[in-house]
Design a protein around this motif. Structure first.
Motif, PDB file in Angstrom:
ATOM      1  N   VAL A 249     -18.603  -5.256  -6.500  1.00 35.57           N
ATOM      2  CA  VAL A 249     -18.752  -5.216  -5.236  1.00 35.57           C
ATOM      3  C   VAL A 249     -17.757  -4.195  -4.587  1.00 35.57           C
ATOM      4  N   VAL A 250     -16.369  -4.541  -4.981  1.00 28.32           N
ATOM      5  CA  VAL A 250     -15.479  -3.651  -4.364  1.00 28.32           C
ATOM      6  C   VAL A 250     -15.578  -2.057  -4.606  1.00 28.32           C
ATOM      7  N   GLU A 251     -16.021  -1.640  -5.781  1.00 25.30           N
ATOM      8  CA  GLU A 251     -16.493  -0.214  -6.153  1.00 25.30           C
ATOM      9  C   GLU A 251     -17.535   0.097  -5.245  1.00 25.30           C
ATOM     10  N   ARG A 252     -18.459  -0.554  -5.114  1.00 26.14           N
ATOM     11  CA  ARG A 252     -19.695  -0.380  -4.340  1.00 26.14           C
ATOM     12  C   ARG A 252     -19.254  -0.118  -2.854  1.00 26.14           C
ATOM     13  N   ILE A 253     -18.609  -1.020  -2.190  1.00 29.84           N
ATOM     14  CA  ILE A 253     -18.139  -0.649  -0.949  1.00 29.84           C
ATOM     15  C   ILE A 253     -17.173   0.474  -0.739  1.00 29.84           C
ATOM     16  N   ARG A 254     -16.169   0.392  -1.784  1.00 32.40           N
ATOM     17  CA  ARG A 254     -15.028   1.486  -1.509  1.00 32.40           C
ATOM     18  C   ARG A 254     -15.509   2.823  -2.073  1.00 32.40           C
ATOM     19  N   ASP A 255     -16.118   3.010  -3.054  1.00 33.08           N
ATOM     20  CA  ASP A 255     -16.803   4.287  -3.872  1.00 33.08           C
ATOM     21  C   ASP A 255     -18.056   4.603  -3.744  1.00 33.08           C
ATOM     22  N   GLY A 256     -18.806   3.910  -3.274  1.00 30.78           N
ATOM     23  CA  GLY A 256     -20.286   4.123  -3.093  1.00 30.78           C
ATOM     24  C   GLY A 256     -21.221   3.761  -4.372  1.00 30.78           C
ATOM     25  N   HIS A 257     -20.322   3.378  -5.500  1.00 32.63           N
ATOM     26  CA  HIS A 257     -21.110   3.085  -6.965  1.00 32.63           C
ATOM     27  C   HIS A 257     -20.511   2.384  -7.673  1.00 32.63           C
ATOM     28  N   PRO A 258     -21.048   1.249  -8.322  1.00 36.65           N
ATOM     29  CA  PRO A 258     -20.474   0.531  -9.401  1.00 36.65           C
ATOM     30  C   PRO A 258     -20.295   1.428 -10.693  1.00 36.65           C
ATOM     31  N   THR A 259     -19.278   0.790 -11.656  1.00 37.58           N
ATOM     32  CA  THR A 259     -19.238   1.829 -12.838  1.00 37.58           C
ATOM     33  C   THR A 259     -19.147   1.002 -14.037  1.00 37.58           C
ATOM     34  N   SER A 260     -19.339   1.258 -15.020  1.00 35.29           N
ATOM     35  CA  SER A 260     -19.122   0.866 -16.456  1.00 35.29           C
ATOM     36  C   SER A 260     -17.583   0.236 -16.623  1.00 35.29           C
ATOM     37  N   LEU A 261     -16.868   1.153 -16.286  1.00 36.69           N
ATOM     38  CA  LEU A 261     -15.404   0.881 -16.488  1.00 36.69           C
ATOM     39  C   LEU A 261     -14.958  -0.083 -15.668  1.00 36.69           C
ATOM     40  N   GLY A 262     -15.676  -0.234 -14.278  1.00 40.04           N
ATOM     41  CA  GLY A 262     -15.077  -1.285 -13.559  1.00 40.04           C
ATOM     42  C   GLY A 262     -15.578  -2.583 -14.027  1.00 40.04           C
ATOM     43  N   ALA A 263     -17.112  -2.677 -14.644  1.00 40.78           N
ATOM     44  CA  ALA A 263     -17.546  -4.000 -15.166  1.00 40.78           C
ATOM     45  C   ALA A 263     -16.597  -4.306 -16.336  1.00 40.78           C
ATOM     46  N   ALA A 264     -16.140  -3.617 -17.283  1.00 40.80           N
ATOM     47  CA  ALA A 264     -15.294  -3.824 -18.398  1.00 40.80           C
ATOM     48  C   ALA A 264     -14.076  -4.326 -17.806  1.00 40.80           C
TER      49      ALA A 264
END
Length: 442
Positions: A249-264
């Protein structure tokens, strides 16, 4: 839990936790650049070799409760030297289980200094740090030392709750990683070079999956009853799941997209946070803890660019930050059914103060001791590879290997021939020295 069944479970759990260190090697290896992947993995594997010997020879003795101790900081390293007094199978199993914790704690530190540490210096650092930092802190928390119910801190404030290693493992490793970064310095091009990115995200995901699998043994291995084991298992499932969602959620709000690295990374942050609290919070508390850890660590990993310290693989942002959150949150979320109650369950501030002070004391102890160990190593033998070796890659420079061979004899892909990078001489240099020298400098 039946005694025999308990020993069988401890045997299995120990294997789970040992498997976590190779899992960490995959996790870290995928996060580095391709030319340093093997070196990164070797830093985890060498910890298995050095720390295991330390633990069997004197580490277990230093962390085992007895009347012969040094100001409640560590026990006599010679009282059980070489495990000579441990003849009962149960004692040996407990020693082996504890050894796996020591191993992975040391291995965790390596991620902070990826791509630039001398393998020889790291190899020397690991047994010394395990002896002077990990074993004493394990004794203080789990062995009847300073932070236990019989220790000065425990009697003055309250016994510290740390079921599986918020202070001993994660705060410990996070602070040590930060101190090493400050001593060794940043990678060449830190914050500017776009190539400082994970080279193999599927490998990172595989490593995270292995870590999550092994963490069920990490947290539940010391469960005293079936009921406690069930609670720990559920909490170890739900906290990282919540943390993963929080990070994305932080990645989506801050960067515009969720990432695999973020999930891990979110999964690992949640696992770190639930580690000290796994037996003392409810499943709802574990969800809250996971969300807090995922959000906080997702925000914290960016601080290294603002503050200018090159924590290569986010050991500080994930392990130190989420370790502090998990340790302190016990003071709020601990349920009375598991002993001491937290502030939200009518327990007042007693446990909260104890948890907060224990986290602070651990940070100071580890920071000072790590500096005392690492700084002399850096000054005497150098803890950092040369700029030339860093550019060539730690794999070729230190191990004469490459993680990926796209051609024959190391000539393929972006790699220079092994002879050129290891010896520093071009194959054409003997015929045209000036031209060969220019090509190497370029």
């Amino acid at each position: 839990m039946d005694f025999t069944a308990g020993l069988v479970w401890l045997l299995v759990a120990s294997a789970f936790v040992l498997f976590m260190t190779p899992g960490l090697a995959f996790f870290y290896g995928g996060m580095t650049r391709a030319k340093a992947a093997l070196n990164m993995m070797m830093m985890s594997f060498i910890a298995i070799g050095t720390v295991t010997l330390v633990w069997v020879l004197w580490g277990a003795s230093m962390s085992t409760s007895n009347t012969d101790n040094f100001f409640q900081l560590f026990a006599n390293p010679f009282s059980h030297f070489g495990l000579h007094n441990f003849t009962d199978p149960a004692d040996l199993l407990h020693v082996g289980y504890a050894a796996t914790f020591a191993i992975i704690t040391v291995a965790l530190i390596s991620g902070a200094i990826a791509d630039r540490a001398k393998f020889s210096a790291w190899t020397l650092f690991t047994p010394i740090w395990a002896t002077l930092v990990y074993a004493p802190l394990a004794y203080m928390v789990w062995g009847g030392g300073l932070f236990s119910a019989t220790g000065w801190f425990g009697k003055t404030f309250a016994p510290v709750i740390d079921f599986a290693g918020g202070t001993v493992v994660h705060i410990n490793a996070g602070v040590a990683g930060l101190i090493l970064v400050l001593i060794i310095g940043n990678r060449k091009g830190f914050g500017k070079d776009p190539n400082h990115r994970p080279h193999n995200v599927p490998l990172v995901m595989l490593g995270a999956a292995i870590l999550w699998f092994g963490w069920f043994g990490f947290n539940a291995g010391a469960a005293a009853t079936v009921q406690q084991a069930g609670l720990i298992w559920i909490n170890t499932l739900v906290a990282p799941a919540a943390a993963m969602l929080g990070w994305l959620v932080v990645e989506r709000i801050r960067d515009g997209h969720p990432t695999s690295l973020g999930a891990a990374s979110g999964v690992v942050a949640g696992l770190v946070a639930i580690t000290p609290a796994c037996a003392n919070v409810s499943p709802l508390g574990a969800i809250a803890l996971g969300v807090a850890a995922g959000v906080a660590s997702a925000l914290a990993v960016g601080l290294k660019f603002k503050l200018g310290y090159d924590d290569s693989l986010d050991v500080v942002g994930v392990h130190l930050v989420s370790g502090i959150i998990g340790t302190v949150a016990i003071g709020f979320l601990a349920t009375p059914t598991q002993g001491a109650a937290g502030l939200f369950y009518g327990g007042g501030t007693t446990q909260l103060v104890a948890q907060s002070l224990a986290a602070l004391c651990s940070i100071v102890f580890t920071g000072v001791m790590t500096f005392v160990i690492a700084y002399p190593i850096h000054k005497i033998m150098g803890f950092r590879i040369s700029e030339r070796q860093e550019i060539a890659g730690a794999d070729l420079s230190l191990h004469a290997e490459t993680a990926y061979e796209f051609g024959v004899g190391g000539h393929g892909g972006s790699f220079q021939p092994l002879h050129d990078l290891i010896t520093g001489k071009s194959s054409a240099e003997s015929e045209t020295p000036a031209k060969g020298k220019e090509s190497i400098q370029a």
